[in-house]
Design a protein around this motif. Structure first.
Motif, PDB file in Angstrom:
ATOM      1  N   GLY A  46       0.594  -1.212   0.095  1.00  0.00           N
ATOM      2  CA  GLY A  46       0.044   0.091  -0.042  1.00  0.00           C
ATOM      3  C   GLY A  46       0.830   1.337  -0.033  1.00  0.00           C
ATOM      4  N   CYS A  47       0.141   2.442   0.309  1.00  0.00           N
ATOM      5  CA  CYS A  47       0.692   3.729   0.395  1.00  0.00           C
ATOM      6  C   CYS A  47       2.107   3.834   1.543  1.00  0.00           C
ATOM      7  CB  CYS A  47       0.059   4.846   0.441  1.00  0.00           C
ATOM      8  SG  CYS A  47      -1.555   4.667   1.327  1.00  0.00           S
ATOM      9  N   GLY A  48       2.081   2.879   2.287  1.00  0.00           N
ATOM     10  CA  GLY A  48       2.925   2.802   3.602  1.00  0.00           C
ATOM     11  C   GLY A  48       4.224   2.556   2.999  1.00  0.00           C
ATOM     12  N   SER A  82       2.730  -3.414   3.837  1.00  0.00           N
ATOM     13  CA  SER A  82       2.926  -1.857   4.182  1.00  0.00           C
ATOM     14  C   SER A  82       1.604  -1.368   3.828  1.00  0.00           C
ATOM     15  CB  SER A  82       4.112  -1.411   3.414  1.00  0.00           C
ATOM     16  OG  SER A  82       4.128  -1.661   2.102  1.00  0.00           O
ATOM     17  N   GLY A  83       0.847  -1.623   4.434  1.00  0.00           N
ATOM     18  CA  GLY A  83      -0.618  -0.922   4.097  1.00  0.00           C
ATOM     19  C   GLY A  83      -1.621  -1.842   3.457  1.00  0.00           C
ATOM     20  N   TYR A  84      -2.591  -1.119   2.934  1.00  0.00           N
ATOM     21  CA  TYR A  84      -3.768  -2.076   2.627  1.00  0.00           C
ATOM     22  C   TYR A  84      -3.567  -3.116   1.709  1.00  0.00           C
ATOM     23  CZ  TYR A  84      -3.243   1.155  -1.445  1.00  0.00           C
ATOM     24  OH  TYR A  84      -2.815   1.839  -2.457  1.00  0.00           O
ATOM     25  N   CYS A  85      -4.516  -4.108   1.916  1.00  0.00           N
ATOM     26  CA  CYS A  85      -4.348  -5.207   0.996  1.00  0.00           C
ATOM     27  C   CYS A  85      -5.643  -5.651   0.219  1.00  0.00           C
ATOM     28  CB  CYS A  85      -4.056  -6.468   1.740  1.00  0.00           C
ATOM     29  SG  CYS A  85      -2.231  -6.779   2.003  1.00  0.00           S
ATOM     30  N   GLY A 110       0.918   0.085   9.374  1.00  0.00           N
ATOM     31  CA  GLY A 110       0.027   1.068   9.170  1.00  0.00           C
ATOM     32  C   GLY A 110      -1.251   0.709   9.370  1.00  0.00           C
ATOM     33  N   SER A 111      -2.083   1.809   9.732  1.00  0.00           N
ATOM     34  CA  SER A 111      -3.633   1.549  10.204  1.00  0.00           C
ATOM     35  C   SER A 111      -4.339   0.316   9.532  1.00  0.00           C
ATOM     36  CB  SER A 111      -4.253   2.620  10.247  1.00  0.00           C
ATOM     37  OG  SER A 111      -3.559   3.837  11.059  1.00  0.00           O
ATOM     38  N   CYS A 112      -4.061   0.236   7.954  1.00  0.00           N
ATOM     39  CA  CYS A 112      -4.733  -0.119   7.052  1.00  0.00           C
ATOM     40  C   CYS A 112      -4.817  -1.771   7.657  1.00  0.00           C
ATOM     41  CB  CYS A 112      -4.594  -0.037   5.722  1.00  0.00           C
ATOM     42  SG  CYS A 112      -5.205   1.630   5.157  1.00  0.00           S
ATOM     43  N   THR A 113      -3.683  -1.912   8.016  1.00  0.00           N
ATOM     44  CA  THR A 113      -3.242  -3.458   8.372  1.00  0.00           C
ATOM     45  C   THR A 113      -4.050  -4.054   9.783  1.00  0.00           C
ATOM     46  OG1 THR A 113      -1.280  -3.116   9.215  1.00  0.00           O
ATOM     47  CG2 THR A 113      -1.250  -3.780   7.056  1.00  0.00           C
ATOM     48  N   GLY A 141      -0.495   4.118  12.609  1.00  0.00           N
ATOM     49  CA  GLY A 141      -0.019   5.284  12.128  1.00  0.00           C
ATOM     50  C   GLY A 141      -0.456   5.379  10.564  1.00  0.00           C
ATOM     51  N   CYS A 142      -0.718   6.613  10.110  1.00  0.00           N
ATOM     52  CA  CYS A 142      -1.191   6.525   8.693  1.00  0.00           C
ATOM     53  C   CYS A 142      -0.543   7.844   8.051  1.00  0.00           C
ATOM     54  CB  CYS A 142      -2.602   6.486   8.616  1.00  0.00           C
ATOM     55  SG  CYS A 142      -3.232   6.887   6.778  1.00  0.00           S
ATOM     56  N   MET A 143       0.642   7.643   7.251  1.00  0.00           N
ATOM     57  CA  MET A 143       1.538   6.309   7.262  1.00  0.00           C
ATOM     58  C   MET A 143       2.556   6.854   8.384  1.00  0.00           C
ATOM     59  SD  MET A 143       3.571   7.646   4.044  1.00  0.00           S
ATOM     60  CE  MET A 143       2.243   7.175   2.900  1.00  0.00           C
ATOM     61  N   PRO A 144       3.138   5.444   8.959  1.00  0.00           N
ATOM     62  CA  PRO A 144       3.985   5.677  10.104  1.00  0.00           C
ATOM     63  C   PRO A 144       5.573   6.153   9.402  1.00  0.00           C
ATOM     64  CG  PRO A 144       3.133   3.446   9.655  1.00  0.00           C
ATOM     65  CD  PRO A 144       2.629   4.178   8.366  1.00  0.00           C
TER      66      PRO A 144
END
Ligand code: SF4
Lengths: 204, 178
Positions: A46-48, A82-85, A110-113, A141-144
């Protein structure tokens, strides 16, 4: 000391007391080596992932903790999700994770996970990574920022040195039915081969 | 370049650099062919779709760009929401293939002549195409995903931050007052 960035030096000083008790000297040594040579699979979901290049390059230089990027899952110890999946990505993530050799660990970045983050109501991202894969360390964090990721690594080092049976890869073997059921529920018919076959002959 | 368009079509000037014209589904291929041969609008840069659910139609937007990349021309084409097929542009513009594939997945629009209309970003999707407005995202999410339970203390973050700031402020003030 739960909030903020724990300097690496201090963590080195702290750790000695806590871990020693139950392990033999050899075990301690192995765990120490393991904790200081972490090979990270270079894979961003993801963006992270955008915070990982500064973490690995000169500004934050995580290599001083023994963390290095590698290009193939076969040689990697750590998978950073590293982020949304999306379910499509998750299938690839699971395949990559299963190809890694043990001991192996997952960092959810990241929060998404953790809970879906800002994509909590998206039809195409999963909300809880630990339903599908055993996550050893979450960094929120978004993003950490890289500092947060470094702290995550330091905490993970502590966990590796404690050498507990709670470690994700052991969980993934012993509770495979649970993870597999969740994967099957999400992927329906398009599910990957069973990981179990890889450790069929092993003494668990 | 503009004069040809002005002469043959009802051109709508949106901005100095953006023009639009309406075409029907039947005219589309012919018009595109004419425009690409007679003007410098020769690249398809975007293919968009808007769901006008109240009017029971989709509006497709074929965005053409000229060679200098200075002007854009959008061909707007309305089609019924239920009878949803369009002729494919894959033979005119190679890049149209992947754009159409996306619209097929997101809106369920068929493109006759496009061979690649199978799974794209969504694998094994068997619900209503998600960008159609009758698709209820939240209901789908609730049915397919588990949420993590909230923290036990369940505090309102904004309120908490306010309280902490106020507490810090008063802590600062007391020693100076004392
Ligand atoms: S937590 Fe934020 S930065 Fe990370 S993947 Fe999600 S939206 Fe992107």
């Amino acid at each position: 000391m739960d909030e903020g960035f724990i300097p690496y030096q201090q963590s080195l000083e702290d750790e000695e007391q806590s871990i020693k008790s139950t392990q033999s000297v050899i075990e301690q040594a192995i765990a120490w080596f393991r904790a200081h040579s972490m090979f990270v699979l270079a894979y961003g979901t993801g963006c992270g992932a955008i915070e990982m290049p500064p973490t690995f390059t000169s500004r934050y230089d995580i290599e001083r903790l023994g963390v290095v990027g590698v290009a193939t899952p076969r040689q990697a110890d750590i998978l950073i999700v590293s982020g949304y999946c999306s379910p499509k990505t998750l299938k690839r993530v699971i395949r990559s994770y299963e190809q890694m050799s043990e001991p192996k660990y997952i960092i959810g970045l990241g929060s998404c996970t953790i809970n879906g983050g800002m994509y909590w109501d998206s039809y195409n991202t999963i909300k809880k990574l630990d339903d599908f894969l055993p996550v050893d360390m979450y960094v929120n964090g978004c993003m950490p920022r890289p500092e947060a990721l470094i702290e995550g690594f330091v905490k993970l080092q502590e966990k590796i040195r404690a050498n507990s049976s709670e470690a994700g890869y052991i969980q993934y073997r012993t509770r495979y039915a649970h993870y597999r059921a969740n994967q099957e529920r999400l992927f329906g018919t398009q599910v990957q081969p069973r990981y179990e076959e890889n450790f069929a002959g092993m003494n668990l | 370049m503009m004069s040809y368009l002005e002469e043959h079509y009802e051109l709508i000037h949106k901005t100095p650099r953006l023009f639009a014209l309406h075409v029907t589904r039947e005219q589309l291929l012919d018009t595109l062919h004419q425009i690409t041969t007679h003007t410098s609008f020769d690249t398809l840069s975007q293919l968009t779709c808007t769901d006008w659910i109240e009017e029971e139609r989709f509006e497709l937007g074929y965005m053409l760009t000229n060679a200098l990349r200075s002007h854009n021309l959008m061909l707007k084409c309305s089609i019924a929401r239920d009878k949803v097929t369009m002729p494919s542009l894959a033979l005119l513009f190679a890049q149209a293939e992947v754009m159409e594939r996306e619209l097929h997945e997101m809106f369920g629009i068929g493109f006759e002549g496009n061979e690649t209309l199978y799974d794209f970003a969504l694998e094994g999707w068997c619900d209503i195409p998600p960008m159609r407005r009758e698709f209820d995202t939240l209901a789908y999410v609730n049915a397919h995903y588990d949420f993590r339970e909230g923290r036990e203390d369940n505090l309102d973050v904004k309120e908490e931050i306010k309280k902490r700031k106020a507490a810090a402020k008063s802590a600062k003030e007391t020693p100076s007052g004392a």
